[in-house]
Write a protein that holds these residues in place. Sequence first.
Motif, PDB file in Angstrom:
ATOM      1  N   UNK A 147       0.838  -1.191   0.000  1.00 48.36           N
ATOM      2  CA  UNK A 147       0.000   0.000   0.000  1.00 48.36           C
ATOM      3  C   UNK A 147       0.876   1.246   0.000  1.00 48.36           C
TER       4      UNK A 147
ATOM      5  N   UNK B 102       0.870   5.316   0.776  1.00 50.44           N
ATOM      6  CA  UNK B 102       0.166   6.399   1.459  1.00 50.44           C
ATOM      7  C   UNK B 102       0.910   7.708   1.235  1.00 50.44           C
TER       8      UNK B 102
ATOM      9  N   UNK C  52      -4.515   6.967   1.901  1.00 48.82           N
ATOM     10  CA  UNK C  52      -4.188   5.865   1.004  1.00 48.82           C
ATOM     11  C   UNK C  52      -4.280   6.348  -0.433  1.00 48.82           C
TER      12      UNK C  52
ATOM     13  N   UNK D 182      -3.351   0.717  -3.912  1.00 45.45           N
ATOM     14  CA  UNK D 182      -2.977  -0.629  -3.489  1.00 45.45           C
ATOM     15  C   UNK D 182      -2.204  -1.262  -4.629  1.00 45.45           C
TER      16      UNK D 182
ATOM     17  N   UNK E  92     -12.724  -4.298  12.335  1.00 39.99           N
ATOM     18  CA  UNK E  92     -11.448  -4.745  12.875  1.00 39.99           C
ATOM     19  C   UNK E  92     -10.606  -3.490  13.085  1.00 39.99           C
TER      20      UNK E  92
ATOM     21  N   UNK F 190      -9.796  -1.610   9.609  1.00 39.18           N
ATOM     22  CA  UNK F 190      -9.551  -2.439   8.425  1.00 39.18           C
ATOM     23  C   UNK F 190     -10.883  -2.763   7.769  1.00 39.18           C
TER      24      UNK F 190
ATOM     25  N   UNK G 135     -10.068  -4.638   2.114  1.00 43.84           N
ATOM     26  CA  UNK G 135      -8.847  -4.597   1.318  1.00 43.84           C
ATOM     27  C   UNK G 135      -7.856  -3.530   1.761  1.00 43.84           C
ATOM     28  N   UNK G 136      -8.167  -2.765   2.795  1.00 40.67           N
ATOM     29  CA  UNK G 136      -7.253  -1.678   3.140  1.00 40.67           C
ATOM     30  C   UNK G 136      -7.496  -1.182   4.557  1.00 40.67           C
ATOM     31  N   UNK G 137      -6.568  -0.340   5.008  1.00 44.07           N
ATOM     32  CA  UNK G 137      -6.685   0.311   6.310  1.00 44.07           C
ATOM     33  C   UNK G 137      -7.100   1.760   6.117  1.00 44.07           C
TER      34      UNK G 137
END
Lengths: 116, 107
Positions: A34, A36, A46, A49, B32, B90, B93-95
């Motif tokens: 990822x 950022x 973000x 990906x 999460x 979460x 697919x990402x944070x």
Amino acid sequence: GAVVSQHPSRVICKSGTSVKIECRSLDFQATTMFWYRQFPKKSLMLMATSNEGSKATYEQGVEKDKFLINHASLTLSTLTVTSAHPEDSSFYICSARDERGSTEAFFGQGTRLTVV
Amino acid sequence: AQRVTQPEKLLSVFKGAPVELKCNYSYSGSPELFWYVQYSRQRLQLLLRHISRESIKGFTADLNKGETSFHLKKPFAQEEDSAMYYCALRVPSKLIFGAGTRLAVHP
């Protein structure tokens, strides 16, 4: 814990040139990494990906032609800022998850990009 | 919409005082949640995650689904706790990160 390394940690470039930032997972494989961007005193945003062997997935508002991502191997992803402008100056951070283990994400030390 | 809110940009306390860094989230799925910490001139690192229900460096955080909160607490702050703290959610697919709270612990 697992280690993610970014290179360079700091770069200064002239406006109009391109800059490549590398992100490596040193002791694990990561099919997904990822990227950022962190603005001063603000959160991590973000950008995209990075998927090994396929195209990156960009977040809304991020120019894919401006920020080129290549994830050519299971341990390396690169972010290339093309035709950089002063407004691209920022702190760029990558992260990766050791998918054999937990859901913890490991972060690189970041790259400070300054475009003059 | 998926969102993480940390209402405080700065939290300033004296050594030995209790600390609570607030985090609220918005997510329709099963959340999460994580707390990450960034000490001065160091990289972002995981402090704790809700599924582990662990205490790290004296910090704890409980997920409250009713209040959609995941506040970080420590009963007695230490000077070495001074850092930026980020709450993260979460999604598959990402944070997603909150804006962060700077904790300053004074002697």
